[in-house]
Scaffold this active site. Structure first.
Site, PDB file in Angstrom:
ATOM      1  N   ASP A 114       0.904  -0.800  -0.238  1.00 14.83           N
ATOM      2  CA  ASP A 114       0.170  -0.323  -0.166  1.00 14.83           C
ATOM      3  C   ASP A 114       0.792   1.327   0.032  1.00 14.83           C
ATOM      4  OD1 ASP A 114      -1.769   1.998   0.795  1.00 14.83           O
ATOM      5  OD2 ASP A 114      -2.105   1.117   2.357  1.00 14.83           O
ATOM      6  N   SER A 115       0.647   2.323  -0.808  1.00 19.48           N
ATOM      7  CA  SER A 115       1.555   3.320  -1.082  1.00 19.48           C
ATOM      8  C   SER A 115       1.476   4.550  -0.046  1.00 19.48           C
ATOM      9  CB  SER A 115       0.790   4.619  -2.354  1.00 19.48           C
ATOM     10  OG  SER A 115      -0.213   4.357  -1.879  1.00 19.48           O
ATOM     11  N   GLY A 116       1.070   4.167   1.308  1.00 22.85           N
ATOM     12  CA  GLY A 116       0.694   4.866   2.353  1.00 22.85           C
ATOM     13  C   GLY A 116       0.015   6.153   2.397  1.00 22.85           C
ATOM     14  N   GLY A 117      -1.218   6.299   1.488  1.00 24.20           N
ATOM     15  CA  GLY A 117      -2.098   7.238   1.286  1.00 24.20           C
ATOM     16  C   GLY A 117      -2.769   7.074   1.730  1.00 24.20           C
TER      17      GLY A 117
ATOM     18  N   ASP B 177      -2.204   8.150  -3.572  1.00 27.52           N
ATOM     19  CA  ASP B 177      -3.916   9.468  -3.275  1.00 27.52           C
ATOM     20  C   ASP B 177      -3.955  10.007  -1.977  1.00 27.52           C
ATOM     21  OD1 ASP B 177      -4.136   6.790  -1.720  1.00 27.52           O
ATOM     22  OD2 ASP B 177      -6.124   6.391  -2.358  1.00 27.52           O
TER      23      ASP B 177
ATOM     24  N   GLN C 249     -11.135   6.299  -6.535  1.00 26.54           N
ATOM     25  CA  GLN C 249     -11.291   7.111  -5.763  1.00 26.54           C
ATOM     26  C   GLN C 249     -13.127   7.369  -5.616  1.00 26.54           C
ATOM     27  OE1 GLN C 249     -10.702   7.123  -2.084  1.00 26.54           O
ATOM     28  NE2 GLN C 249      -8.544   6.323  -2.047  1.00 26.54           N
TER      29      GLN C 249
ATOM     30  N   GLY D 125     -10.531   3.808  -1.048  1.00 28.67           N
ATOM     31  CA  GLY D 125     -12.039   4.567  -0.335  1.00 28.67           C
ATOM     32  C   GLY D 125     -12.746   4.158   0.517  1.00 28.67           C
TER      33      GLY D 125
ATOM     34  N   ASP E 120      -7.574  -6.957   1.677  1.00 27.55           N
ATOM     35  CA  ASP E 120      -6.980  -7.372   2.198  1.00 27.55           C
ATOM     36  C   ASP E 120      -7.646  -6.867   3.903  1.00 27.55           C
ATOM     37  OD1 ASP E 120      -5.404  -4.400   3.576  1.00 27.55           O
ATOM     38  OD2 ASP E 120      -6.690  -4.663   1.189  1.00 27.55           O
TER      39      ASP E 120
ATOM     40  N   HIS F 139      -6.251 -18.918  13.439  1.00 23.31           N
ATOM     41  CA  HIS F 139      -7.269 -19.037  13.352  1.00 23.31           C
ATOM     42  C   HIS F 139      -8.271 -18.721  11.951  1.00 23.31           C
ATOM     43  CE1 HIS F 139     -11.290 -20.626  13.397  1.00 23.31           C
ATOM     44  NE2 HIS F 139     -11.760 -18.831  13.782  1.00 23.31           N
TER      45      HIS F 139
END
Length: 376
Positions: free
Chosen positions: A92-95, A146, A194, A221, A271, A340
């Protein structure tokens, strides 16, 4: 990266396929355990591979950039070598982290200025340096940079935010296409769609992303404060625009019911931190409903943790023992519940794949959604 669409469900948008990366194949629909700092909390790589059977895991650009830092990752030969995971990785880009740091960041046309949650130091992410950072981390699939607006954003804010995200996306594509990976294998860039909960903005965002002709697309988003039905509606809107022959990744979602509903609307990849975060707090998801392992009712229940489960922990440990560990704040309790839950999520998407291929997904999903909503 290559994606092959295998089967589609006659009564919904559900589909199966296979993604091929240089680190292996991923059968879709797929759930990806979240390893924010290069580690899925409390779970060894051996358990992820051999017991949970994760086919791909996540890392996070913001967190890995701060710790251990790019110098360490590059010296190690990338995140795969650093953490010993030899299957695919997505970053994930950190957005989203920039979104969550609202009080400690400033957005400009150039990028996002923010302060570290660790020591307060000042940093800046731009579309260009985020592409460079993810090249250094070395994930197989990387995300465009983004802005993730809150789910309750006004139309005016969402529209302005989307314009910035689209301009950043074009800069991400330019930078990505003008650079190469560092470790001898290919990387793939996914744009992020988005637009908050506004249909016209989502259509605009999906059309713009699709026009860039990338190998896959992410839907961002959602699950950020908006009503659940709005999330489902936006998934449908976006997937009517995104190309059928490319994988679709719904970011940060969600509950087992959310996942089945999104699969039925044509999503391929998921995810969420829920399996591990809730697991550490003693909540486990099962095919018959949800259990809170802190409850007194399990104190003298010496039956297996989950008779229908697929992990070794499900038959090895009793409910009474796991409750004792959770109530005593023993680390092992959170580990058992996390293992689990991850195994259950991977079982759920495998079952969905099987039902789609058999042509029985629609009926199975209705039964499962009813069961998954139970509190046991």
């Amino acid at each position: 990266m290559d994606f092959k669409l295998h089967n589609t469900d006659d009564r919904s948008g559900a589909r199966t396929g296979e993604i091929t990366t240089d680190h292996g194949k991923i059968k879709t629909p797929i759930f990806m355990p979240v390893g924010t700092l290069g580690s899925v909390k409390g779970v060894h790589q051996h358990e992820l591979k051999e017991d949970i059977n994760a086919e791909i895991i996540l890392g996070n650009t913001y967190h890995l950039y701060l710790r251990p830092g790019l110098d360490v990752l590059e010296q190690a030969g990338g995140l795969h070598k650093f953490n010993g995971w030899d299957r695919p990785i997505l970053t994930d880009s950190g957005g989203f982290q920039v979104f969550s740091l609202a009080e400690n960041r400033k957005l400009t046309e150039e990028g996002a200025i923010f302060r570290s949650h660790i020591d307060g130091s000042k940093h800046m992410f731009t579309p260009e340096n985020v592409m460079d950072t993810q090249r250094t981390i070395g994930a197989d699939i990387i995300m465009a940079f983004d802005e993730c607006p809150p789910g309750t954003s006004s139309y005016e804010y969402a529209e302005k935010s989307l314009g910035l995200t689209q301009r950043w996306l074009e800069r991400c594509v330019d930078r990505f296409d003008s650079t190469k990976g560092k470790y001898g294998y290919s990387q793939t860039l996914f744009p992020i769609v988005q637009g908050c909960v506004y249909k016209d903005l989502r259509i605009k965002a999906a059309e713009h992303a699709a026009s860039l002709n990338r190998e896959g697309y992410a839907i961002g988003g959602l699950a950020v404060g908006e009503p659940t039905q709005d999330m489902y509606d936006m998934i449908e809107v976006v997937n009517q625009v995104l190309p059928e022959e490319k994988p679709r990744y719904l970011m940060g979602v969600g509950t087992p019911i959310n996942i089945l509903e999104a699969i039925s609307r044509g999503v391929d990849m998921f995810d969420c931190v829920m399996p591990t975060r809730n697991g550490r707090n003693g909540m486990i998801f099962t095919s018959e409903g949800t259990l809170n392992m802190r409850n007194q009712k399990w104190a003298n229940d010496f039956t297996p943790l989950d008779p229908n489960g697929t992990s070794y922990v499900d038959s090895f440990y009793s409910r009474a023992y796991v409750r004792h560990l959770i109530r005593s704040n023993e680390l092992l309790g959170g580990q058992i519940c996390s293992i689990h839950n991850l195994a259950f999520y991977l079982w759920l998407v495998r079952e969905a794949r099987e039902k789609i291929n058999e042509g029985t997904f629609y009926e199975w999903k209705k039964i499962m959604v009813e069961k998954l909503g139970r509190r046991l």
